[in-house]
Design an enzyme around this catalytic site. Structure first.
Site, mmCIF file in Angstrom:
data_model
loop_
_atom_site.group_PDB
_atom_site.id
_atom_site.type_symbol
_atom_site.label_atom_id
_atom_site.label_comp_id
_atom_site.label_asym_id
_atom_site.label_seq_id
_atom_site.Cartn_x
_atom_site.Cartn_y
_atom_site.Cartn_z
ATOM 1 N N HIS A 73 -6.673 -6.033 2.370
ATOM 2 C CA HIS A 73 -5.427 -5.279 3.208
ATOM 3 C C HIS A 73 -5.217 -5.938 4.407
ATOM 4 O O HIS A 73 -5.565 -6.502 4.987
ATOM 5 C CB HIS A 73 -6.219 -3.871 4.089
ATOM 6 N N ASP A 120 0.768 -1.006 0.340
ATOM 7 C CA ASP A 120 0.340 -0.055 -0.029
ATOM 8 C C ASP A 120 0.760 1.242 0.024
ATOM 9 O O ASP A 120 2.205 1.345 0.854
ATOM 10 C CB ASP A 120 -0.861 0.192 1.029
ATOM 11 N N ILE A 121 0.697 2.407 -1.246
ATOM 12 C CA ILE A 121 1.549 3.604 -0.816
ATOM 13 C C ILE A 121 0.747 4.035 0.164
ATOM 14 O O ILE A 121 2.223 5.750 0.280
ATOM 15 C CB ILE A 121 1.221 3.812 -2.408
ATOM 16 N N HIS A 172 -9.879 -6.191 -3.133
ATOM 17 C CA HIS A 172 -8.689 -5.497 -2.434
ATOM 18 C C HIS A 172 -8.534 -5.990 -1.489
ATOM 19 O O HIS A 172 -9.628 -5.314 -0.353
ATOM 20 C CB HIS A 172 -7.704 -4.540 -2.726
HETATM 21 P P1 5GP Z 1 -10.410 1.494 -0.194
HETATM 22 O O1 5GP Z 1 -9.953 1.650 -1.566
HETATM 23 O O2 5GP Z 1 -9.745 0.117 0.497
HETATM 24 O O3 5GP Z 1 -10.763 2.416 1.030
HETATM 25 O O4 5GP Z 1 -8.812 2.437 0.561
HETATM 26 C C1 5GP Z 1 -7.229 1.207 -0.977
HETATM 27 C C2 5GP Z 1 -6.001 1.865 -0.267
HETATM 28 O O5 5GP Z 1 -5.616 1.672 -1.474
HETATM 29 C C3 5GP Z 1 -5.699 2.667 0.577
HETATM 30 O O6 5GP Z 1 -4.742 2.317 1.561
HETATM 31 C C4 5GP Z 1 -4.641 3.551 -0.227
HETATM 32 O O7 5GP Z 1 -4.169 3.957 0.868
HETATM 33 C C5 5GP Z 1 -4.192 2.466 -1.809
HETATM 34 N N1 5GP Z 1 -4.368 3.095 -2.677
HETATM 35 C C6 5GP Z 1 -4.414 3.930 -3.166
HETATM 36 N N2 5GP Z 1 -4.000 3.576 -4.270
HETATM 37 C C7 5GP Z 1 -2.586 3.488 -4.468
HETATM 38 C C8 5GP Z 1 -1.735 3.232 -5.771
HETATM 39 O O8 5GP Z 1 -1.972 4.113 -6.194
HETATM 40 N N3 5GP Z 1 -1.047 2.855 -5.115
HETATM 41 C C9 5GP Z 1 -1.022 1.728 -4.343
HETATM 42 N N4 5GP Z 1 0.291 0.509 -3.907
HETATM 43 N N5 5GP Z 1 -1.984 2.346 -3.505
HETATM 44 C C10 5GP Z 1 -2.834 2.480 -3.837
#
Ligand code: 5GP
Length: 129
Positions: free
Chosen positions: A95, A29-30, A93
């Protein structure tokens, strides 16, 4: 429109890749909650985890389990936590988050890593998958 994760899967956007098989990819995660925070993503784009068919759901959990075991062997932590949210990126995804404190699961407590740390972590976890 393709999700940001589909763009990563297609190599259009870079990532710190941890592992991959024919149906899934795992990358760091970035914006991690904790060092080693990893996302496990099915290559076929689906919005919500419970809309996956049974086989795709089980396959994702099997893949995530393998990555979680490697993560726990690599990053010192009390255990690896698992969460599925998807409010930011509408592409399923999982986590995987190395936990030392309950705050590590809150998504409001972030850590910052430099490029070298991301690369070394991804390689170290990937070597154990
Ligand atoms: P969620 O959709 O589960 O609420 O969060 C999306 C997750 O994806 C977040 O933790 C965010 O930091 C991560 N994320 C969003 N865009 C990118 C990206 O371009 N690259 C990576 N490696 N992680 C990402």
């Amino acid at each position: 429109m393709a999700s940001i994760f589909t763009k990563i899967i297609n190599g259009e956007i870079p990532c710190y890749k941890v592992a991959e098989d024919d149906k899934h990819i795992a990358f760091l995660d970035i914006n991690p909650n904790a060092k080693g925070h990893t996302l496990c993503v099915p290559k076929e784009e689906e919005n919500k985890v419970f809309d996956l068919n049974k086989e795709a759901y089980s396959d994702l959990m099997d893949f995530s389990r393998k990555v979680a075991i490697a993560l726990e062997q690599t990053v010192p932590c009390k255990r690896v936590g698992m969460s599925v949210i998807g409010l930011e990126v509408p592409h399923v995804h999982v986590h995987l988050i190395p936990l030392n404190d309950m705050r590590d699961m809150t998504f409001q407590h972030k850590v910052s890593l430099n490029e070298k740390e991301f690369v070394e972590l991804a390689d170290a976890i990937g070597a154990k998958v």
